[in-house]
Structure formats: structure tokens, C-alpha cells
Design a protein around this motif. Structure first.
Motif, PDB file in Angstrom:
ATOM      1  N   ASP A  46       0.828  -1.213   0.000  1.00 54.90           N
ATOM      2  CA  ASP A  46       0.000   0.000   0.000  1.00 54.90           C
ATOM      3  C   ASP A  46       0.864   1.265   0.000  1.00 54.90           C
ATOM      4  N   GLU A  47       2.189   1.102   0.260  1.00 62.56           N
ATOM      5  CA  GLU A  47       3.042   2.294   0.367  1.00 62.56           C
ATOM      6  C   GLU A  47       3.192   3.018  -0.970  1.00 62.56           C
ATOM      7  N   VAL A  48       2.832   2.340  -2.078  1.00 59.87           N
ATOM      8  CA  VAL A  48       2.904   2.991  -3.395  1.00 59.87           C
ATOM      9  C   VAL A  48       1.955   4.193  -3.487  1.00 59.87           C
ATOM     10  N   SER A  94      -1.287  -4.084   3.213  1.00 56.32           N
ATOM     11  CA  SER A  94      -0.833  -3.174   4.273  1.00 56.32           C
ATOM     12  C   SER A  94       0.261  -3.858   5.099  1.00 56.32           C
ATOM     13  N   ASN A  95       0.731  -3.192   6.158  1.00 55.37           N
ATOM     14  CA  ASN A  95       1.833  -3.726   6.978  1.00 55.37           C
ATOM     15  C   ASN A  95       1.483  -5.098   7.548  1.00 55.37           C
ATOM     16  N   ASN A  96       2.324  -6.084   7.246  1.00 52.99           N
ATOM     17  CA  ASN A  96       2.126  -7.441   7.757  1.00 52.99           C
ATOM     18  C   ASN A  96       2.888  -7.624   9.065  1.00 52.99           C
ATOM     19  N   ILE A 138      13.694   0.509  23.298  1.00 54.83           N
ATOM     20  CA  ILE A 138      12.748   0.317  22.191  1.00 54.83           C
ATOM     21  C   ILE A 138      12.572   1.652  21.478  1.00 54.83           C
ATOM     22  N   PRO A 139      13.094   1.773  20.232  1.00 57.34           N
ATOM     23  CA  PRO A 139      13.055   3.077  19.546  1.00 57.34           C
ATOM     24  C   PRO A 139      11.695   3.342  18.889  1.00 57.34           C
ATOM     25  N   VAL A 140      11.111   4.480  19.236  1.00 59.22           N
ATOM     26  CA  VAL A 140       9.871   4.914  18.576  1.00 59.22           C
ATOM     27  C   VAL A 140      10.216   6.194  17.818  1.00 59.22           C
ATOM     28  N   TYR A 141       9.987   6.181  16.498  1.00 56.61           N
ATOM     29  CA  TYR A 141      10.353   7.332  15.675  1.00 56.61           C
ATOM     30  C   TYR A 141       9.417   8.504  15.951  1.00 56.61           C
ATOM     31  N   GLY A 142      10.021   9.695  16.035  1.00 58.41           N
ATOM     32  CA  GLY A 142       9.231  10.924  16.239  1.00 58.41           C
ATOM     33  C   GLY A 142       8.467  10.821  17.546  1.00 58.41           C
ATOM     34  N   VAL A 194       0.435   6.256  11.791  1.00 54.01           N
ATOM     35  CA  VAL A 194      -0.574   5.190  11.865  1.00 54.01           C
ATOM     36  C   VAL A 194      -0.336   4.164  10.764  1.00 54.01           C
ATOM     37  N   ARG A 195      -0.341   2.899  11.140  1.00 53.46           N
ATOM     38  CA  ARG A 195      -0.261   1.806  10.166  1.00 53.46           C
ATOM     39  C   ARG A 195      -1.503   0.931  10.327  1.00 53.46           C
ATOM     40  N   ASP A 196      -1.830   0.193   9.236  1.00 58.82           N
ATOM     41  CA  ASP A 196      -3.038  -0.643   9.195  1.00 58.82           C
ATOM     42  C   ASP A 196      -2.532  -2.092   9.185  1.00 58.82           C
ATOM     43  N   PRO A 204      -2.013   4.064  15.962  1.00 62.70           N
ATOM     44  CA  PRO A 204      -0.784   4.867  16.046  1.00 62.70           C
ATOM     45  C   PRO A 204       0.338   4.012  16.652  1.00 62.70           C
ATOM     46  N   ASN A 205       1.571   4.239  16.167  1.00 62.96           N
ATOM     47  CA  ASN A 205       2.684   3.389  16.584  1.00 62.96           C
ATOM     48  C   ASN A 205       2.849   3.293  18.098  1.00 62.96           C
ATOM     49  N   LEU A 206       2.713   4.433  18.788  1.00 62.57           N
ATOM     50  CA  LEU A 206       2.971   4.395  20.231  1.00 62.57           C
ATOM     51  C   LEU A 206       1.953   3.503  20.949  1.00 62.57           C
ATOM     52  N   ASP A 262      13.090  11.134  14.015  1.00 59.42           N
ATOM     53  CA  ASP A 262      12.115  10.585  13.067  1.00 59.42           C
ATOM     54  C   ASP A 262      12.791  10.131  11.777  1.00 59.42           C
ATOM     55  N   ARG A 263      12.152   9.191  11.093  1.00 54.16           N
ATOM     56  CA  ARG A 263      12.591   8.754   9.769  1.00 54.16           C
ATOM     57  C   ARG A 263      12.378   9.900   8.779  1.00 54.16           C
ATOM     58  N   PRO A 264      13.349  10.207   7.888  1.00 54.38           N
ATOM     59  CA  PRO A 264      13.114  11.277   6.895  1.00 54.38           C
ATOM     60  C   PRO A 264      11.937  10.901   5.981  1.00 54.38           C
ATOM     61  N   GLY A 265      11.067  11.865   5.737  1.00 52.14           N
ATOM     62  CA  GLY A 265       9.933  11.630   4.817  1.00 52.14           C
ATOM     63  C   GLY A 265       8.949  10.588   5.333  1.00 52.14           C
ATOM     64  N   HIS A 266       8.898  10.413   6.636  1.00 54.08           N
ATOM     65  CA  HIS A 266       8.067   9.363   7.266  1.00 54.08           C
ATOM     66  C   HIS A 266       6.590   9.505   6.883  1.00 54.08           C
ATOM     67  N   ASP A 267       6.041   8.536   6.151  1.00 51.09           N
ATOM     68  CA  ASP A 267       4.618   8.578   5.778  1.00 51.09           C
ATOM     69  C   ASP A 267       3.773   8.608   7.050  1.00 51.09           C
TER      70      ASP A 267
HETATM   71  P1  TYD Z   1       8.219  -0.668   9.634  1.00 56.08           P
HETATM   72  O1  TYD Z   1       7.970  -1.930  10.401  1.00 56.08           O
HETATM   73  O2  TYD Z   1       9.621  -0.326   9.250  1.00 56.08           O
HETATM   74  O3  TYD Z   1       7.248  -0.681   8.367  1.00 56.08           O
HETATM   75  P2  TYD Z   1       6.906   0.498   7.298  1.00 56.08           P
HETATM   76  O4  TYD Z   1       7.921   1.554   7.395  1.00 56.08           O
HETATM   77  O5  TYD Z   1       7.007  -0.256   6.008  1.00 56.08           O
HETATM   78  O6  TYD Z   1       5.528   0.938   7.615  1.00 56.08           O
HETATM   79  O7  TYD Z   1       7.675   0.544  10.500  1.00 56.08           O
HETATM   80  C1  TYD Z   1       6.321   0.594  10.948  1.00 56.08           C
HETATM   81  C2  TYD Z   1       6.118   1.924  11.645  1.00 56.08           C
HETATM   82  O8  TYD Z   1       6.910   1.941  12.835  1.00 56.08           O
HETATM   83  C3  TYD Z   1       6.593   3.097  10.827  1.00 56.08           C
HETATM   84  O9  TYD Z   1       5.712   4.214  11.069  1.00 56.08           O
HETATM   85  C4  TYD Z   1       7.972   3.424  11.372  1.00 56.08           C
HETATM   86  C5  TYD Z   1       7.853   3.014  12.827  1.00 56.08           C
HETATM   87  N1  TYD Z   1       9.088   2.487  13.468  1.00 56.08           N
HETATM   88  C6  TYD Z   1       9.483   2.990  14.706  1.00 56.08           C
HETATM   89  O10 TYD Z   1       8.841   3.864  15.291  1.00 56.08           O
HETATM   90  N2  TYD Z   1      10.614   2.448  15.284  1.00 56.08           N
HETATM   91  C7  TYD Z   1      11.362   1.480  14.665  1.00 56.08           C
HETATM   92  O11 TYD Z   1      12.403   1.056  15.229  1.00 56.08           O
HETATM   93  C8  TYD Z   1      10.916   0.982  13.393  1.00 56.08           C
HETATM   94  C9  TYD Z   1      11.701  -0.082  12.701  1.00 56.08           C
HETATM   95  C10 TYD Z   1       9.775   1.514  12.832  1.00 56.08           C
END
Ligand code: TYD
Ligand code: NAD
Length: 366
Positions: A142-144, A194-196, A220-224, A229-231, A264-266, A296-301
Motif C-alpha cells: 500500500d506504500e505505493v 498493508s503492513n504485515n 525500544i526506539p519509537v520514531y518521532g 498510523v499503520r493498518d 498509532p505506533n505508540l 524521526d525517519r526522513p519523509g516518514h509517511d
Molecule cells: P516498519 O515496520 O519499518 O514498516 P513500514 O515503514 O514499512 O511501515 O515501520 C512501521 C512503523 O513503525 C513506521 O511508522 C515506522 C515506525 N518504526 C518505529 O517507530 N521504530 C522502529 O524502530 C521501526 C523499525 C519503525
């Protein structure tokens, strides 16, 4: 209402079958269809783990071939030898963070490799005039479609707008797949999932990484701020959908596959670590203390969400697992397969192929 059968696989080339989704797929399909031959072509990059397939490695309808999908001579010789009726194409570089480090590796496998497969299939199927019996199932993401705001969902008609090198390379391969169908009449079908999550996922992706670090009491790293949100889709439900699409889906059609589990990831990370603590009988809140907000990841969807009415209405597919069931099964699997996780973390899994090959030579097999 009975669904009309659209394709009967006889000899199937599965690419990337030693990876996360490919191995779950093969474990299902090789046992469910004993009269169908499955050939697994996998380069065994860091993401390929043959130990995943231990339970079927001796099955008479299964063969493993180590090789690169970009190697057109190899792919051509496999088509000659096995007379494939079907290709199910999983092989890819699949991790967004790696695509930011090394985009060209994603172009090589996801774009050039996928187009090589399409081209060999065209020679063998279209030029021999038997394409109508065949099927090329291209597995995509779905990331396309890019990133959503707070509202809305992707549908099969959403225009492509990839934002990471990974997503751009998958979008490109989807375009080539569609172009081979339109231009050459290759019988292509595409599914975007979607994310498996689930058993055998490499612990660089969010869910297995969180389980692994919670187990070892590592940060445990949480970006941003963890708001993305992932599905989430349990991998066995995805594989069941792929099985249905392969047999009953229509050529030149795209199917979105998702389970409507938007989180949401958190929130997801908190539920997961609590589940690990409960399963290990640790005191409440132990693993939550390990959560760290990192750059945060650059360009994080921001958000992905799917409208899956087409696959539900046309093919009658529904996921069998709630998010809660899937997470519980996944945590239980990782905790009872510590050996698998250890072998991935200490790199010993990389030698499984050599061990298997040497064992066979020593026992007189081939
Ligand atoms: P990921 O499992 O890499 O899948 P995708 O980027 O293909 O969706 O990441 C899922 C979500 O989790 C995404 O929003 C990025 C975030 N994430 C973190 O917060 N920490 C991490 O260490 C990783 C790997 C991902
Ligand atoms: P993965 O990274 O776990 O596995 C990829 C497999 O492909 C590995 O076994 C690897 O060795 C193999 N491979 C890589 N390059 C190769 C090459 N050049 N030649 C032959 N084999 C090669 O990936 P995954 O998570 O199982 O994803 C499988 C497919 O599903 C990918 O196409 C991915 O884009 C797609 N997808 C994944 C998800 C997800 O959440 N994991 C969601 C939707 C779609």
C-alpha cells in the motif's frame, strides 16, 4: 454464490520464498496443494532464512533454488526446466530504512529484478501463445499510494504517489507489471497489502523489533512522537488472501489487502510490550520503561489505511484474526522460538543453506 475459478496453478515459481511473507505462503501452499509443484527462487540476502521452511524442505512438491531474480539466464532456464504455469513474485528489498541508506539496491532488485521476471515470463508464455492458462501474481504494498492525513483510505483507484525509495521502487515494479499486461498481454494480477506482522518477520521491522528488545530489556526506539498510523494485517490472513486471489482473481485487476487495524505506533508499542510482560509474568510496566523517542525517519509517511471492499465483495475474503489475536499469536511465537530469534541476532541463520547442502552431500543426496 460459488466463485468462478480463474486460474489453476500446476507449476509455480515463488520468488523470495525464504523471506517473511514468502515463507509463510509456502508453508501454507506446499501442504495445501500436494499436486502442485512449487519452486522457490531466492537469493538469500540478509532477509532470506531457509530455516523458516524447515517443515517443508523435504516435501516432494517443493524445490529450493538459490539465485537472483535479475539473472535472466537462470530464470529462463528455470522456466525451461519447470514449465511454470504461475509466478508468485515476493522477492524484494523490503525495508524503508534500508532504502534511505541505499536506494540503488532497491532499484536493482525491485525494479530491474521484477522487470527481468516479467520479461522472461513474456518470452515463455506470450510468445508461445499459451498466456491465457498462466498467471503472474505481483505482490506489492500500500506504500505505493503515499501518505494519508487523518482521514480517508486508499482504494484500487488511488493515484500512485510514493514517498520513500522503497515505495518508489515498488510503484515502479507495479507500473512495469501493468505495462507488460497492457502491451504484451501478460496475464498479470497485482495485490497491494498493508503492513504485515507474524512469525518469521526479520527483527528490523517494528513489531518483531519491539518484541525482541522487550524480551532482552533493551531500549525500544519509537520514531518521532509515535503518532504515525499503520493498518496491521496478520501474515496468515494475507497468505489466505493471496491464495484466493491466485485462484479466483481476474487478470489485470488490482486487489488491496488489509484488515482495518489502524493504530498509532505508540499505542501499538505499548500494547505489545504489556503483552510481552504479561506473557513472561513480569511486573506491570517493566518493558514500557524501555520506550525511547528517537529521531524521526526522513519523509516518514504519516498514515496508511485501506478500503478493502473489492476483495471482500468480489472474492469473499475476510481476515480471520483480530489485531489482538494476531499480536497474541505473534508474541507467543517469538517467545517460544527464541532459537530462531537468537540465530537471526547472532547471524548463524546465514549458514543454514551451507549446512543443509553439506548434510545432503554427506548423506549421498543432491
Ligand atoms: P516498519 O515496520 O519499518 O514498516 P513500514 O515503514 O514499512 O511501515 O515501520 C512501521 C512503523 O513503525 C513506521 O511508522 C515506522 C515506525 N518504526 C518505529 O517507530 N521504530 C522502529 O524502530 C521501526 C523499525 C519503525
Ligand atoms: P522480506 O524482506 O522478508 O523477504 C524478501 C525475500 O526476497 C528474502 O528472502 C530475500 O532473500 C529475497 N530476495 C531479495 N532480493 C532478491 C533477489 N534479487 N533475488 C532473489 N531473491 C531476493 O520481505 P517480505 O516482508 O516477506 O515482503 C515480501 C513482499 O511483500 C515484498 O515484495 C514486499 O514489498 C511485499 N509486501 C510486504 C509487506 C510487509 O509488511 N512485510 C507488506 C506489503 C507488501
Amino acid at each position: 454464490m460459488e466463485k468462478p475459478l480463474k486460474h489453476t496453478p500446476e507449476s509455480v515459481l515463488v520468488t523470495g520464498g525464504a523471506g517473511f511473507i514468502g515463507s509463510n505462503y509456502l508453508l501454507r501452499m506446499v501442504r495445501k496443494y500436494p499436486d502442485v509443484r512449487f519452486v522457490n527462487l531466492d537469493a538469500l540476502t540478509y532477509a532470506g532464512n531457509l530455516a523458516n521452511l524447515h517443515e517443508i524442505e523435504e516435501a516432494s512438491n517443493y524445490r529450493f533454488v538459490r539465485g537472483d531474480i535479475s539473472d535472466s539466464n537462470l530464470v529462463d532456464s528455470l522456466f525451461e526446466q519447470f514449465r511454470f504455469t504461475t509466478v508468485v513474485h515476493f522477492a524484494a528489498e523490503s525495508h524503508v530504512d534500508r532504502s534511505i541508506e541505499d536506494p540503488l539496491a532497491f532499484v536493482r532488485t525491485n525494479v530491474t529484478g521484477s522487470t527481468t521476471l516479467l520479461d522472461v515470463a513474456r518470452h515463455h508464455w506470450v510468445e508461445n501463445g499459451n498466456a491465457s492458462r498462466m498467471r503472474f501474481h505481483h505482490i506489492s504494498t500500500d506504500e505505493v499510494f503515499g501518505s494519508l492525513g487523518l482521514d480517508g483510505r486508499f482504494s484500487e483507484d488511488t493515484p500512485y504517489a510514493p514517498r520513500s525509495p522503497y515505495a518508489a521502487s515498488k510503484a515502479s515494479s507495479d507500473h512495469f507489471a501493468r505495462a507488460y499486461a497492457e502491451t504484451f498481454g501478460l496475464p498479470v494480477i497485482i495485490s497491494n497489502a498493508s503492513n504485515n506482522f507474524g512469525p518469521f518477520q526479520f527483527p528490523e521491522k517494528l513489531i518483531p523489533l519491539v518484541i525482541s528488545n522487550a524480551l532482552d530489556l533493551k531500549p525500544i526506539p519509537v520514531y518521532g512522537r509515535g503518532e504515525n498510523v499503520r493498518d496491521w494485517l496478520y501474515v496468515e490472513d494475507h497468505c489466505a488472501a493471496l491464495d484466493t486471489i491466485l485462484h479466483f482473481g481476474s487478470d489485470l485487476r488490482t486487489y488491496l489487502v488489509g484488515a482495518g487495524n489502524e493504530v498509532p505506533n505508540l499505542d501499538l508499542v505499548r500494547s505489545l510490550v504489556d503483552l510481552v510482560d504479561r506473557t513472561l509474568d513480569r511486573s506491570e510496566g517493566t518493558a514500557r520503561k524501555l520506550i525511547r523517542f528517537v529521531k524521526d525517519r526522513p519523509g516518514h509517511d504519516f498514515r496508511y489505511a485501506l478500503d478493502v471492499s473489492r476483495i471482500q465483495e468480489e472474492l469473499g475474503w475476510e481476515p480471520d484474526h483480530t489485531l489482538e489475536d494476531g499480536l497474541k499469536k505473534t508474541v507467543d511465537w517469538y517467545l517460544s522460538n527464541k532459537g530462531w530469534l537468537d540465530s537471526v541476532r547472532d547471524d548463524s541463520y546465514l549458514h543454514y543453506y551451507d549446512r543443509m547442502y553439506t548434510d545432503r552431500l554427506n548423506s549421498g543426496g543432491n
